[in-house]
Design a protein around this motif. Structure first.
Motif, PDB file in Angstrom:
ATOM      1  N   ALA A   1      -0.505   4.307   4.354  1.00  0.00           N
ATOM      2  CA  ALA A   1      -0.495   3.082   3.552  1.00  0.00           C
ATOM      3  C   ALA A   1      -1.754   3.030   2.687  1.00  0.00           C
ATOM      4  CB  ALA A   1      -0.419   1.849   4.450  1.00  0.00           C
ATOM      5  N   TRP A   2      -1.563   3.013   1.362  1.00  0.00           N
ATOM      6  CA  TRP A   2      -2.670   2.902   0.422  1.00  0.00           C
ATOM      7  C   TRP A   2      -2.749   1.470  -0.094  1.00  0.00           C
ATOM      8  CZ3 TRP A   2       0.310   7.167   0.864  1.00  0.00           C
ATOM      9  CH2 TRP A   2      -0.337   8.411   0.979  1.00  0.00           C
ATOM     10  N   GLU A   3      -3.956   0.939  -0.183  1.00  0.00           N
ATOM     11  CA  GLU A   3      -4.131  -0.408  -0.696  1.00  0.00           C
ATOM     12  C   GLU A   3      -4.393  -0.366  -2.200  1.00  0.00           C
ATOM     13  OE1 GLU A   3      -6.673  -4.530   0.092  1.00  0.00           O
ATOM     14  OE2 GLU A   3      -7.089  -2.734   1.278  1.00  0.00           O
ATOM     15  N   VAL A   4      -3.605  -1.141  -2.946  1.00  0.00           N
ATOM     16  CA  VAL A   4      -3.810  -1.313  -4.380  1.00  0.00           C
ATOM     17  C   VAL A   4      -4.364  -2.716  -4.580  1.00  0.00           C
ATOM     18  CG1 VAL A   4      -2.740  -1.325  -6.652  1.00  0.00           C
ATOM     19  CG2 VAL A   4      -1.876   0.218  -4.881  1.00  0.00           C
ATOM     20  N   SER A   5      -5.577  -2.800  -5.112  1.00  0.00           N
ATOM     21  CA  SER A   5      -6.251  -4.087  -5.259  1.00  0.00           C
ATOM     22  C   SER A   5      -6.725  -4.262  -6.700  1.00  0.00           C
ATOM     23  CB  SER A   5      -7.456  -4.151  -4.310  1.00  0.00           C
ATOM     24  OG  SER A   5      -8.466  -3.238  -4.738  1.00  0.00           O
ATOM     25  N   THR A   6      -7.512  -5.301  -6.936  1.00  0.00           N
ATOM     26  CA  THR A   6      -8.077  -5.519  -8.269  1.00  0.00           C
ATOM     27  C   THR A   6      -9.006  -4.383  -8.670  1.00  0.00           C
ATOM     28  OG1 THR A   6      -9.832  -6.864  -7.264  1.00  0.00           O
ATOM     29  CG2 THR A   6      -7.894  -8.021  -8.112  1.00  0.00           C
ATOM     30  N   SER A   7      -9.463  -3.596  -7.701  1.00  0.00           N
ATOM     31  CA  SER A   7     -10.328  -2.447  -7.983  1.00  0.00           C
ATOM     32  C   SER A   7      -9.537  -1.179  -8.289  1.00  0.00           C
ATOM     33  CB  SER A   7     -11.264  -2.189  -6.792  1.00  0.00           C
ATOM     34  OG  SER A   7     -12.080  -3.308  -6.535  1.00  0.00           O
ATOM     35  N   GLY A   8      -8.214  -1.231  -8.106  1.00  0.00           N
ATOM     36  CA  GLY A   8      -7.389  -0.050  -8.337  1.00  0.00           C
ATOM     37  C   GLY A   8      -6.797   0.478  -7.043  1.00  0.00           C
ATOM     38  N   VAL A   9      -6.509   1.772  -7.018  1.00  0.00           N
ATOM     39  CA  VAL A   9      -5.896   2.423  -5.865  1.00  0.00           C
ATOM     40  C   VAL A   9      -6.983   2.974  -4.956  1.00  0.00           C
ATOM     41  CG1 VAL A   9      -4.345   4.248  -5.090  1.00  0.00           C
ATOM     42  CG2 VAL A   9      -3.861   3.026  -7.224  1.00  0.00           C
ATOM     43  N   ASN A  10      -7.026   2.505  -3.721  1.00  0.00           N
ATOM     44  CA  ASN A  10      -7.938   3.057  -2.721  1.00  0.00           C
ATOM     45  C   ASN A  10      -7.364   4.386  -2.238  1.00  0.00           C
ATOM     46  OD1 ASN A  10      -9.468   3.735  -0.474  1.00  0.00           O
ATOM     47  ND2 ASN A  10      -9.613   1.638   0.281  1.00  0.00           N
ATOM     48  N   LYS A  11      -8.037   5.478  -2.513  1.00  0.00           N
ATOM     49  CA  LYS A  11      -7.492   6.805  -2.224  1.00  0.00           C
ATOM     50  C   LYS A  11      -7.617   7.203  -0.760  1.00  0.00           C
ATOM     51  CE  LYS A  11      -8.188   8.455  -6.931  1.00  0.00           C
ATOM     52  NZ  LYS A  11      -8.800   9.469  -7.808  1.00  0.00           N
ATOM     53  N   PHE A  12      -8.178   6.306   0.055  1.00  0.00           N
ATOM     54  CA  PHE A  12      -8.293   6.574   1.489  1.00  0.00           C
ATOM     55  C   PHE A  12      -7.258   5.719   2.224  1.00  0.00           C
ATOM     56  CE2 PHE A  12     -12.400   7.463  -0.395  1.00  0.00           C
ATOM     57  CZ  PHE A  12     -12.665   8.741   0.095  1.00  0.00           C
ATOM     58  N   PRO A  13      -6.159   6.302   2.672  1.00  0.00           N
ATOM     59  CA  PRO A  13      -5.079   5.516   3.250  1.00  0.00           C
ATOM     60  C   PRO A  13      -5.336   5.125   4.695  1.00  0.00           C
ATOM     61  CG  PRO A  13      -4.520   7.835   3.338  1.00  0.00           C
ATOM     62  CD  PRO A  13      -5.836   7.743   2.601  1.00  0.00           C
ATOM     63  N   VAL A  14      -4.629   4.086   5.120  1.00  0.00           N
ATOM     64  CA  VAL A  14      -4.514   3.754   6.534  1.00  0.00           C
ATOM     65  C   VAL A  14      -3.431   4.663   7.109  1.00  0.00           C
ATOM     66  CG1 VAL A  14      -3.929   1.967   8.214  1.00  0.00           C
ATOM     67  CG2 VAL A  14      -5.219   1.371   6.138  1.00  0.00           C
ATOM     68  N   LYS A  15      -3.739   5.351   8.220  1.00  0.00           N
ATOM     69  CA  LYS A  15      -2.802   6.308   8.802  1.00  0.00           C
ATOM     70  C   LYS A  15      -2.359   5.840  10.192  1.00  0.00           C
ATOM     71  CE  LYS A  15      -5.221  10.182   6.608  1.00  0.00           C
ATOM     72  NZ  LYS A  15      -5.886  11.504   6.858  1.00  0.00           N
ATOM     73  N   SER A  16      -1.061   5.911  10.423  1.00  0.00           N
ATOM     74  CA  SER A  16      -0.499   5.601  11.741  1.00  0.00           C
ATOM     75  C   SER A  16       0.355   6.788  12.161  1.00  0.00           C
ATOM     76  CB  SER A  16       0.346   4.326  11.682  1.00  0.00           C
ATOM     77  OG  SER A  16      -0.409   3.224  11.183  1.00  0.00           O
ATOM     78  N   SER A  17      -0.116   7.538  13.147  1.00  0.00           N
ATOM     79  CA  SER A  17       0.564   8.772  13.546  1.00  0.00           C
ATOM     80  C   SER A  17       1.337   8.601  14.841  1.00  0.00           C
ATOM     81  CB  SER A  17      -0.452   9.908  13.697  1.00  0.00           C
ATOM     82  OG  SER A  17      -1.012  10.266  12.448  1.00  0.00           O
ATOM     83  N   PHE A  18       2.455   9.314  14.927  1.00  0.00           N
ATOM     84  CA  PHE A  18       3.318   9.316  16.105  1.00  0.00           C
ATOM     85  C   PHE A  18       3.637  10.776  16.440  1.00  0.00           C
ATOM     86  CE2 PHE A  18       3.963   5.508  13.630  1.00  0.00           C
ATOM     87  CZ  PHE A  18       3.842   4.485  14.563  1.00  0.00           C
ATOM     88  N   PRO A  19       2.719  11.466  17.131  1.00  0.00           N
ATOM     89  CA  PRO A  19       2.873  12.907  17.369  1.00  0.00           C
ATOM     90  C   PRO A  19       4.132  13.274  18.138  1.00  0.00           C
ATOM     91  CG  PRO A  19       0.634  12.188  17.864  1.00  0.00           C
ATOM     92  CD  PRO A  19       1.443  10.951  17.667  1.00  0.00           C
TER      93      PRO A  19
END
Length: 323
Positions: free
Chosen positions: A193-211
């Motif tokens: 999940a990438w956050e798009v805000s007033t600053s633009g696209v945050n290139k560091f995503p939130v990751k949720s893994s299910f191995p």
């Protein structure tokens, strides 16, 4: 276990309502097909579109319902149905399930992002991954131009992409896909999940893994429930999954796999009802044309039922390919 979505009234703070009702007025898709969803509830067919695509596409209008632009993830067409300046060569694909999605930059009426996902029929195929491009509608007398193109976010991705408003205050938006958790991982086991805000696209995503997940098919839709609590993923030969999603943090947690009736247990198209109670699934026997024994069902699932699988109702059935 997946938690039950709680339905409650939060007025204009509903994540999807914040985008406004006019932005979904137009839809261009398929082989130059188009629809306009009118305020009185009627639907008008359109024949002025330029898209010719097997699968994914995206269209956006302004809050008053005026067409802004549309794309198949490869070429961007402006409101006059001409290719936008610098609007070709995006890295989507005509056979990518959700080839592109359009996301406005919060608090900036001129800037939009197109997120595009490529396709590969198998993990051994060529997959260009997930990218985004930037459109500035203030250019070319309001017809816009692509000012940045194909900025890479992932080297490899599924054919899925979805978005939802984060909250009622800063109007940030989550852009979400499923992809392998690392370059040595075979399965699509991680939600990004990438956050798009007033600053633009945050290139560091939130990751949720299910191995423990063994999803190896990139095809099929990814959709969020209207209140953002649930994330549904159709994975063609790998089945249908429901994930809990936290719209505040962008994280995904517990999941449930929904067993569909055999032999029509290959889900592709999915969508939630407006109140979030029902999930609609187009599932098939995955027989590829030109064979004539392909068959599809349109199913309704009650997500508030004690046993979701027992609640499945077949709304329609036809001898057609998946869709």
């Amino acid at each position: 276990m997946i938690r039950k979505a709680v339905l409650f009234c939060i007025g204009l703070c509903s994540p999807l309502l914040l985008l406004g009702q006019g932005q979904g007025t137009h839809w261009y898709f398929g082989d130059k097909a188009g629809l306009r969803f009118d305020p009185d509830g009627s639907v008008t067919p359109l024949n002025n579109g330029r898209i010719s695509t097997f699968e994914g596409c995206a269209t956006i209008s302004d809050e008053f319902g005026n067409l802004l632009f549309y794309t198949d993830g490869i070429v961007v067409y402006d409101s006059t149905h001409q290719p936008m300046d610098n609007g070709s060569g995006l890295l989507g694909d005509p056979s990518s399930t959700q080839s592109a999605i359009i996301v406005p930059k919060p608090e900036d009426p001129n800037i939009y992002y197109i997120f595009s996902v490529d396709t590969a029929s198998s993990q051994s195929g060529i997959d260009l991954g997930l990218h985004y491009s930037v459109i500035d509608l203030s250019m070319n007398n309001g017809q816009g131009a692509v000012v940045q193109k194909n900025i890479k976010l992932l080297n490899e991705s599924s054919e899925k992409i979805a978005a939802i408003i984060k909250n009622c205050f800063d109007r940030s938006i989550w852009v979400i896909t499923m992809a392998p958790r690392g370059k040595d991982t075979y399965f699509y086991d991680t939600i990004y999940a990438w956050e798009v805000s007033t600053s633009g696209v945050n290139k560091f995503p939130v990751k949720s893994s299910f191995p423990e997940l063994f999803i190896d098919d990139p095809r099929g839709y990814l959709k969020l429930s209207p209140n953002g609590d649930l994330l549904a993923s159709a994975n063609q030969t790998s089945g249908l999954y429901l994930f809990d999603f936290d719209v505040a943090s962008g994280t995904s947690s517990g999941y449930t796999r929904i067993q569909l009736p055999q032999p029509y247990n290959y889900p592709y198209g999915i969508e939630f009802s407006p109140n979030g109670r029902y999930l609609y699934v187009h599932t098939s026997n995955d027989v590829v044309p030109p064979r004539t024994d392909n068959y599809s069902l349109l199913l309704q699932l009650d997500l508030q039922a004690p046993d979701i699988e027992s609640s499945i109702v077949t709304l329609d059935s036809k001898p057609i390919f998946r869709g």
